[in-house]
Scaffold this motif. Structure first.
Motif, PDB file in Angstrom:
ATOM      1  N   ALA A   1       6.171  12.561   6.877  1.00 17.28           N
ATOM      2  CA  ALA A   1       6.127  11.368   6.030  1.00 17.28           C
ATOM      3  C   ALA A   1       7.306  10.449   6.337  1.00 17.28           C
ATOM      4  CB  ALA A   1       6.124  11.765   4.559  1.00 17.28           C
ATOM      5  N   ILE A   2       8.490  11.049   6.517  1.00 23.49           N
ATOM      6  CA  ILE A   2       9.676  10.213   6.776  1.00 23.49           C
ATOM      7  C   ILE A   2       9.555   9.514   8.126  1.00 23.49           C
ATOM      8  CG2 ILE A   2      12.144  10.290   7.293  1.00 23.49           C
ATOM      9  CD1 ILE A   2      12.392  12.439   5.139  1.00 23.49           C
ATOM     10  N   ILE A   3       9.164  10.267   9.152  1.00 19.02           N
ATOM     11  CA  ILE A   3       9.042   9.663  10.477  1.00 19.02           C
ATOM     12  C   ILE A   3       7.970   8.578  10.467  1.00 19.02           C
ATOM     13  CG2 ILE A   3       8.425  10.083  12.886  1.00 19.02           C
ATOM     14  CD1 ILE A   3       9.645  12.819  12.627  1.00 19.02           C
ATOM     15  N   PHE A   4       6.859   8.871   9.791  1.00 18.81           N
ATOM     16  CA  PHE A   4       5.778   7.890   9.733  1.00 18.81           C
ATOM     17  C   PHE A   4       6.262   6.599   9.072  1.00 18.81           C
ATOM     18  CE2 PHE A   4       2.262   5.929   7.379  1.00 18.81           C
ATOM     19  CZ  PHE A   4       1.396   5.667   8.427  1.00 18.81           C
TER      20      PHE A   4
ATOM     21  N   VAL B   1       0.845  -1.206   0.000  1.00 16.35           N
ATOM     22  CA  VAL B   1       0.000   0.000   0.000  1.00 16.35           C
ATOM     23  C   VAL B   1       0.875   1.249   0.000  1.00 16.35           C
ATOM     24  CG1 VAL B   1      -1.611   1.350   1.399  1.00 16.35           C
ATOM     25  CG2 VAL B   1      -1.997  -1.099   1.070  1.00 16.35           C
ATOM     26  N   ALA B   2       1.944   1.230   0.821  1.00 12.51           N
ATOM     27  CA  ALA B   2       2.822   2.403   0.899  1.00 12.51           C
ATOM     28  C   ALA B   2       3.498   2.663  -0.452  1.00 12.51           C
ATOM     29  CB  ALA B   2       3.875   2.190   1.993  1.00 12.51           C
ATOM     30  N   ILE B   3       3.938   1.578  -1.108  1.00 14.21           N
ATOM     31  CA  ILE B   3       4.594   1.740  -2.416  1.00 14.21           C
ATOM     32  C   ILE B   3       3.601   2.310  -3.424  1.00 14.21           C
ATOM     33  CG2 ILE B   3       5.586   0.478  -4.366  1.00 14.21           C
ATOM     34  CD1 ILE B   3       6.863  -1.398  -2.292  1.00 14.21           C
ATOM     35  N   ALA B   4       2.380   1.773  -3.426  1.00 10.20           N
ATOM     36  CA  ALA B   4       1.366   2.245  -4.363  1.00 10.20           C
ATOM     37  C   ALA B   4       1.075   3.727  -4.128  1.00 10.20           C
ATOM     38  CB  ALA B   4       0.093   1.416  -4.205  1.00 10.20           C
ATOM     39  N   ALA B   5       0.939   4.115  -2.867  1.00 14.52           N
ATOM     40  CA  ALA B   5       0.631   5.513  -2.553  1.00 14.52           C
ATOM     41  C   ALA B   5       1.764   6.428  -3.025  1.00 14.52           C
ATOM     42  CB  ALA B   5       0.412   5.666  -1.045  1.00 14.52           C
TER      43      ALA B   5
ATOM     44  N   SER C   1       9.289   5.481   8.608  1.00 20.47           N
ATOM     45  CA  SER C   1      10.304   4.710   9.340  1.00 20.47           C
ATOM     46  C   SER C   1       9.679   4.049  10.561  1.00 20.47           C
ATOM     47  CB  SER C   1      11.511   5.572   9.717  1.00 20.47           C
ATOM     48  OG  SER C   1      11.083   6.696  10.419  1.00 20.47           O
ATOM     49  N   GLY C   2       8.654   4.690  11.142  1.00 20.65           N
ATOM     50  CA  GLY C   2       7.939   4.063  12.250  1.00 20.65           C
ATOM     51  C   GLY C   2       7.278   2.772  11.802  1.00 20.65           C
ATOM     52  N   VAL C   3       6.609   2.834  10.656  1.00 23.60           N
ATOM     53  CA  VAL C   3       5.947   1.640  10.127  1.00 23.60           C
ATOM     54  C   VAL C   3       6.980   0.539   9.894  1.00 23.60           C
ATOM     55  CG1 VAL C   3       4.741   0.700   8.114  1.00 23.60           C
ATOM     56  CG2 VAL C   3       4.022   2.874   9.102  1.00 23.60           C
ATOM     57  N   GLN C   4       8.134   0.925   9.351  1.00 23.06           N
ATOM     58  CA  GLN C   4       9.168  -0.088   9.083  1.00 23.06           C
ATOM     59  C   GLN C   4       9.661  -0.741  10.373  1.00 23.06           C
ATOM     60  OE1 GLN C   4      12.350   1.297   6.522  1.00 23.06           O
ATOM     61  NE2 GLN C   4      10.860   2.448   5.323  1.00 23.06           N
ATOM     62  N   LEU C   5       9.838   0.089  11.413  1.00 17.92           N
ATOM     63  CA  LEU C   5      10.310  -0.482  12.683  1.00 17.92           C
ATOM     64  C   LEU C   5       9.283  -1.443  13.277  1.00 17.92           C
ATOM     65  CD1 LEU C   5      12.153   2.424  14.487  1.00 17.92           C
ATOM     66  CD2 LEU C   5      13.106   0.299  13.608  1.00 17.92           C
TER      67      LEU C   5
END
Ligand code: UDP
Ligand code: MG
Length: 312
Positions: free
Chosen positions: A271-274, A239-243, A276-280
């Motif tokens: 956007a960056i913090i969000f 979803v993140a890639i598509a967005a 990277s949060g999702v990735q963590l």
């Protein structure tokens, strides 16, 4: 199946000094009314430090029906119940808590269902006596685990259940360490049914499940019976890639057709913090499974028995 099978009770106890005398008298009373036998009561002491062990040993010495299995330390409720399953010898086994929240007077109802041909008769909790917050947490938990699992896990039923010998043996064949026994019970299959019984408050003493232990049990229920959290990682990533692709197209079109460039330092930082949060978080989900694999491959025994005391 014989008309009057031998019944074994499997009861884990941890620091239940205040409940034990009442437990033993009510359990014995309930067993006296069950035809057939000889029945047995396997009590597993899960490393108590309040004198429960001594009381158990004394009870086992004077009553031939009682077997006391004393673990070398506290291994947790699920392991203690596992130990009980490893030591019962009956044709049918009833697993129950040692704090009388699972009333022994229900046993004849369970046996009646078993006589109808059911291998598993679990107890659905009707009214509960806990605080509304805990009740809500339990209700949400059972629904979440059931929704995530591929198995059809019954809602609102704990470990209080009658199990036939072949179900106990099937569960014992599962070598996993992170044991969520009520899930393994469903996994075992055969004919299963439930009865609804209100759950009284514990007879005395305090709950031995700390909030942390409850969370651990919830995590075992989810991670041991589902890989949906891993799939969720996949879906969120897609979803993140598509967005981001949609946004890239928008930015390029804006630049060349309308000569506008998107602005916004703040947006960028958020956007960056969000992301990277999702990735963590997703890394944490993967880590949870890796940690569980590590626990499994070590292959340590599930529990250590200190001593077993049997009535003569
Ligand atoms: N118990 C155990 N080991 C533990 C925690 C609990 O053997 O580490 C036993 C406890 O003595 C009781 C049963 O498991 O017989 C259920 O625990 P409790 O009643 O404290 O949990 P709750 O009903 O509050 O969820
Ligand atoms: Mg309890």
């Amino acid at each position: 199946m014989s008309a009057a099978p031998r019944l074994s009770l499997a009861i884990p106890v941890y620091n239940e000094r205040e409940v034990l005398p009442e437990l033993l008298s009510r359990v014995r009373g309930a067993l006296d009314k069950v035809p057939g036998g000889p029945h047995e009561i396997v009590l597993v002491d899960d490393g108590s430090s309040d004198g429960t062990v001594e009381m158990l040993e004394a009870a086992a010495r004077e009553d031939p029906r009682i077997v006391a299995v004393c673990l070398s330390r506290n291994f947790g409720h699920q392991m203690a119940l596992t130990a009980a399953f490893d030591h019962v010898t009956g044709d049918v086994v009833v697993a129950m808590d040692g704090d009388l929240q699972d009333p022994p007077e229900v046993i004849p109802q369970l046996l009646a269902k078993h006589a109808e041909g059911y291998d598993v008769v679990y107890v659905r909790r009707g009214q509960r006596q806990e605080s509304w917050r805990l009740r809500l947490a339990y209700a949400l938990f059972y629904r979440l685990v059931a929704a995530l699992s591929d198995l059809r896990l019954p809602l609102d039923s704990g470990d209080f259940a009658l199990l036939s010998r072949r179900v106990v043996d099937a569960m014992r064949q599962a070598p996993e360490r992170q044991r969520y026994l009520r899930g393994l019970r469903t996994w075992a299959g055969f004919r299963q049914t439930g009865i609804t019984v209100d759950r009284p408050a514990r007879h005395a003493g305090r709950s031995k499940y700390t909030p942390l232990k409850l969370l651990k049990l919830a995590a075992d229920g989810i991670f041991a019976f589902s890989i949906y959290p891993l799939r969720l990682a996949l879906v969120l990533g897609a979803v993140a890639i598509a967005a981001s692709l949609v946004y890239a197209v928008y930015a390029v079109v804006g630049r060349f057709l309308f000569d506008t460039t998107p602005q916004g330092f703040t947006t960028l930082v958020v956007a960056i913090i969000f992301s990277s949060g999702v990735q963590l978080v997703l890394l944490g989900v993967v880590g949870e499974y890796v940690g569980r694999i590590y626990e499994e491959v070590k292959g340590r025994p599930h529990y250590i028995v200190g001593k077993i005391v049997r009535g003569k």
